[in-house]
Design a protein around this motif. Structure first.
Motif, PDB file in Angstrom:
ATOM      1  N   LEU A  36       1.166  -1.005  -0.139  1.00  6.77           N
ATOM      2  CA  LEU A  36       0.165  -0.133   0.005  1.00  6.77           C
ATOM      3  C   LEU A  36       0.905   1.281  -0.060  1.00  6.77           C
ATOM      4  CD1 LEU A  36      -2.261   1.144   0.299  1.00  6.77           C
ATOM      5  CD2 LEU A  36      -2.775   1.195   2.804  1.00  6.77           C
ATOM      6  N   LEU A  37       0.624   1.532  -1.338  1.00 11.66           N
ATOM      7  CA  LEU A  37       1.685   2.586  -1.968  1.00 11.66           C
ATOM      8  C   LEU A  37       0.521   4.354  -1.424  1.00 11.66           C
ATOM      9  CD1 LEU A  37       3.709   1.325  -4.533  1.00 11.66           C
ATOM     10  CD2 LEU A  37       4.400   1.086  -1.900  1.00 11.66           C
ATOM     11  N   GLY A  38       1.693   5.658  -1.453  1.00 11.82           N
ATOM     12  CA  GLY A  38       1.233   6.820  -1.096  1.00 11.82           C
ATOM     13  C   GLY A  38       1.924   7.700  -0.233  1.00 11.82           C
ATOM     14  N   SER A  39       2.141   9.283  -0.575  1.00  6.35           N
ATOM     15  CA  SER A  39       3.267   9.385   0.257  1.00  6.35           C
ATOM     16  C   SER A  39       2.868   9.722   1.709  1.00  6.35           C
ATOM     17  CB  SER A  39       2.382  11.086  -0.885  1.00  6.35           C
ATOM     18  OG  SER A  39       1.710  11.632  -0.660  1.00  6.35           O
ATOM     19  N   ASN A  40       2.925  11.149   1.951  1.00 10.75           N
ATOM     20  CA  ASN A  40       2.908  11.456   3.630  1.00 10.75           C
ATOM     21  C   ASN A  40       1.625  12.467   3.621  1.00 10.75           C
ATOM     22  OD1 ASN A  40       4.284  10.425   5.378  1.00 10.75           O
ATOM     23  ND2 ASN A  40       5.438  11.987   4.960  1.00 10.75           N
ATOM     24  N   GLY A  41      -0.018  11.708   4.431  1.00 14.55           N
ATOM     25  CA  GLY A  41      -1.403  12.386   4.265  1.00 14.55           C
ATOM     26  C   GLY A  41      -1.936  11.800   3.173  1.00 14.55           C
TER      27      GLY A  41
END
Length: 237
Positions: A36-41
């Motif tokens: 599960l990937l994604g930037s901060n926030g």
């Protein structure tokens, strides 16, 4: 994909007046590594906390091994074998390594505590060497070993790893991903929640990319890496 061990549909969650998750669909099959990937926030930690019943869902459903756990108490979720290694390790600094590990079997697998402790020590020989040391005096890498070991003490069927490489040196990151690969080879299902995109996609079978609380892309790791716009806009690789 075989029948999902974890099946999330239309999940919404948040804090106060703020809605963070806006209708998440996600599956993890038995024995699978899903990233599960994604930037901060983006909503990754909120997703973990909601699936683990630390934050209540506002809508949608969470099923684990065919059972609806959407409104279950977090102890019941742990009791079913869904265990969460939190971001930042969250070890108990004033307890010894051994005491931290033993707490991992408080809600599940207590009768097999001695056998599981020996297994964790065989996976992490450094923890055996430091079994009487206070956890708060250990390095970041050692505390991450301890946090994962504590999760293994509960005999997880699905292990959620929340930013396990955060703050670790490149060498320790390599060791960590090697460990995740070994656990997967033993048949453990893992939801790997990471910002380390390149190594996550090397080890995961499938991946989801979160942005602003929604899944923007999902597919096999190979498919995600082959999509130029995705690689440049979301993955930075």
């Amino acid at each position: 994909m075989s029948e999902a061990l974890l099946s999330v549909r239309g999940l919404r969650s948040g804090y106060g007046a703020v809605e963070v998750l806006r209708g998440i669909d996600l599956d993890v099959a038995p024995g699978e590594i899903v990233a599960l990937l994604g930037s901060n926030g983006a909503g990754k930690t909120t997703f973990n906390h909601t699936v683990s019943a630390l934050v209540p869902a506002r809508g949608g459903s969470i099923r684990f091994d065919g059972e609806d756990i959407t409104g279950a108490h977090y102890r019941a979720v742990v009791g079913r074998g869904l265990l969460h290694v939190p971001e930042g390790r969250k070890v108990f600094p004033n307890l010894t390594v051994r005491e931290n590990l033993e707490l991992g079997s408080f809600a599940r697998a207590r009768a097999r505590r001695a056998d599981n402790l020996e297994r964790v020590f065989s996976i992490f020989p450094r923890l055996r060497e430091r079994s009487t040391q206070l956890a708060g005096t250990m390095s970041g890498g050692e505390q991450q070993m301890l946090a994962i070991g504590r999760g293994l003490m509960g005999e997880p069927r699905l292990l959620i790893l929340d930013e396990p490489s955060l703050g670790l040196s490149p060498l320790l990151v390599e060791e960590l991903f090697g460990l995740i690969g070994r656990l997967h080879a033993e048949g453990l299902a893992i939801l790997l929640v990471e910002q380390n995109v390149a190594q996550s996609l090397e080890i995961a079978q499938r991946a989801y990319v979160l942005e602003n609380g929604s899944v923007q892309f999902s597919g096999s790791s190979a498919e995600l890496l082959a999509t130029d716009r995705l690689r440049q806009a979301y993955l930075g690789v």
